[in-house]
Design an enzyme around this catalytic site. Structure first.
Site, short mmCIF file in Angstrom:
data_model
loop_
_atom_site.label_atom_id
_atom_site.label_comp_id
_atom_site.label_asym_id
_atom_site.label_seq_id
_atom_site.Cartn_x
_atom_site.Cartn_y
_atom_site.Cartn_z
N LYS A 111 44.69 35.11 44.56
CA LYS A 111 44.76 36.12 43.49
C LYS A 111 44.96 37.52 44.06
O LYS A 111 45.86 38.25 43.62
CB LYS A 111 43.47 36.10 42.64
CG LYS A 111 43.22 34.82 41.89
CD LYS A 111 41.98 34.90 41.01
CE LYS A 111 40.71 35.18 41.76
NZ LYS A 111 40.32 34.14 42.73
N GLU A 151 34.18 43.26 44.15
CA GLU A 151 34.77 42.47 45.23
C GLU A 151 34.14 42.85 46.57
O GLU A 151 33.32 43.76 46.65
CB GLU A 151 36.29 42.70 45.26
CG GLU A 151 37.02 42.03 44.10
CD GLU A 151 36.87 40.51 44.07
OE1 GLU A 151 37.46 39.85 44.93
OE2 GLU A 151 36.17 39.99 43.20
N ARG A 152 34.58 42.19 47.63
CA ARG A 152 33.99 42.42 48.96
C ARG A 152 34.45 43.77 49.52
O ARG A 152 35.59 44.18 49.33
CB ARG A 152 34.40 41.30 49.92
CG ARG A 152 34.01 39.92 49.45
CD ARG A 152 34.72 38.85 50.26
NE ARG A 152 34.51 37.52 49.72
CZ ARG A 152 35.21 36.98 48.71
NH1 ARG A 152 36.18 37.68 48.13
NH2 ARG A 152 34.96 35.78 48.29
#
Length: 340
Positions: A24, A50-51
């Protein structure tokens, strides 16, 4: 793959659904790159829950590719409190609205990952002591998603085009968060773990992906008819997979063998090397126009590539590149055969 089967329009909303590790974020980064380099457009990126590593990688990639000066980045990473993560897409949307309304510029709004927005809302709901709803989600799930998605709109002379990545928990596409988000989309791009495992990138499922814009009145009769032919061939191939696995392709009728041959070649032709993965794969990224995509698919479905090696169509841009790859491979094999 997107141009052929799930076309996106300026001012539209598209979502890419997929589990962990199916590509993605890579697809979102490639679209940012294409928008920045080809169309000189303005991009607003919302990194939701997110990371930190992914955020740093995206920033580094944008600096090296020269698109950072036309990009706004808004981050609320995994290690931040739920209130900050929940506000990230709304902040990015406010910035997009400023460029649309005040500067009259077209904006590409990218969100990675909208599921984390829902997740942050669920955490906030628990902290507020509200009773959970289906599968433990907040009771305000539908209204929160609608409040975000329905703000994405265009005005005369300027548009906001939204492309969103959506994590699918445990690959369950019936999850309430996934269904709530998908109901607001014009184009739905489904990413398949099975295709990713077979090294077809982008791992877009051609049969599960759809778009309201795939209509003869929008894309034209030729494009629509070709997309239908491609889907029919790939659907028939999917039906025959079990028989092929059990008995082999030789047990099929002549018509089905021909369909399988062309569907396998079409599947490989619809793979594409990306600019953002060039450093890892060593394969130069390709950008393919819609006309070239249609011409290549038509030639394969008409049987032009029936005698080619399947590998000649894998990870190339246009059909001309595949033809050159096939010619080089044939020449190399002939050279080997003539050696004493």
């Amino acid at each position: 793959m997107i141009d052929l089967l799930a076309p996106l329009a300026q001012g539209g909303k598209a979502a890419m659904f997929g589990g962990a590790g199916v590509g993605k974020t890579v697809l979102v980064m490639e679209l940012i790159h294409a928008m920045g380099t080809k169309y000189q457009g303005l991009s607003v990126f919302a990194g939701v829950g997110e990371r930190s590593r992914e955020g740093h990688e995206l920033l580094t990639d944008m600096q090296s590719s020269g698109v950072l000066e036309r990009t706004v980045l808004v981050y609320g990473q995994m290690n931040e409190p739920p209130g900050a993560r929940w506000r990230v897409p709304l902040t990015a949307l406010t910035i997009a609205e400023y460029f649309r309304d005040e500067k009259h510029q077209n904006v590409l709004l990218l969100m990675d990952n909208v599921f984390r927005f829902v997740q942050a809302g669920s955490e906030l709901s628990s902290l507020l002591g509200r009773l959970p709803s289906r599968v433990g989600y907040q009771s305000t799930l539908a209204s929160e998603v609608a409040a975000l998605e329905e703000r994405i709109a265009s005005i005369p002379g300027a548009s906001v085009t939204a492309i969103q990545a959506v994590y699918v928990p445990a690959d369950d596409f019936t999850d309430p968060a996934v269904t709530a988000i998908s109901s607001h989309m014009d184009s739905i791009i489904m990413l398949s773990r099975k295709l990713a495992a077979e090294a077809f990138y982008p791992a877009i499922d051609p049969l599960a992906s759809s778009s309201v814009l795939l209509d003869p009145l929008v894309v034209g009769e030729e494009h629509y008819a070709l997309a239908e032919r491609a889907r029919e061939a790939l659907a028939r191939f999917e039906e025959l997979r079990d028989i092929i696995a059990l008995l082999g392709v030789e047990e099929l009728g002549a018509d089905d063998r021909l369909i399988v041959k062309r569907a396998r070649r079409l599947e490989r032709f619809l793979s594409q090397p990306f600019v953002v993965t060039e450093a890892f794969t060593g394969t130069p990224g390709e950008s393919v126009s819609r006309a070239d995509t249609l011409a290549g698919c038509k030639a394969i479905l008409d049987g032009e590539a029936d005698d080619w090696a399947e590998s000649s169509l894998y990870m190339v841009g246009t059909l001309d590149q595949a033809r050159a790859k096939e010619a080089a491979s044939t020449k190399q094999n002939a050279h080997k055969d003539t050696k004493p």
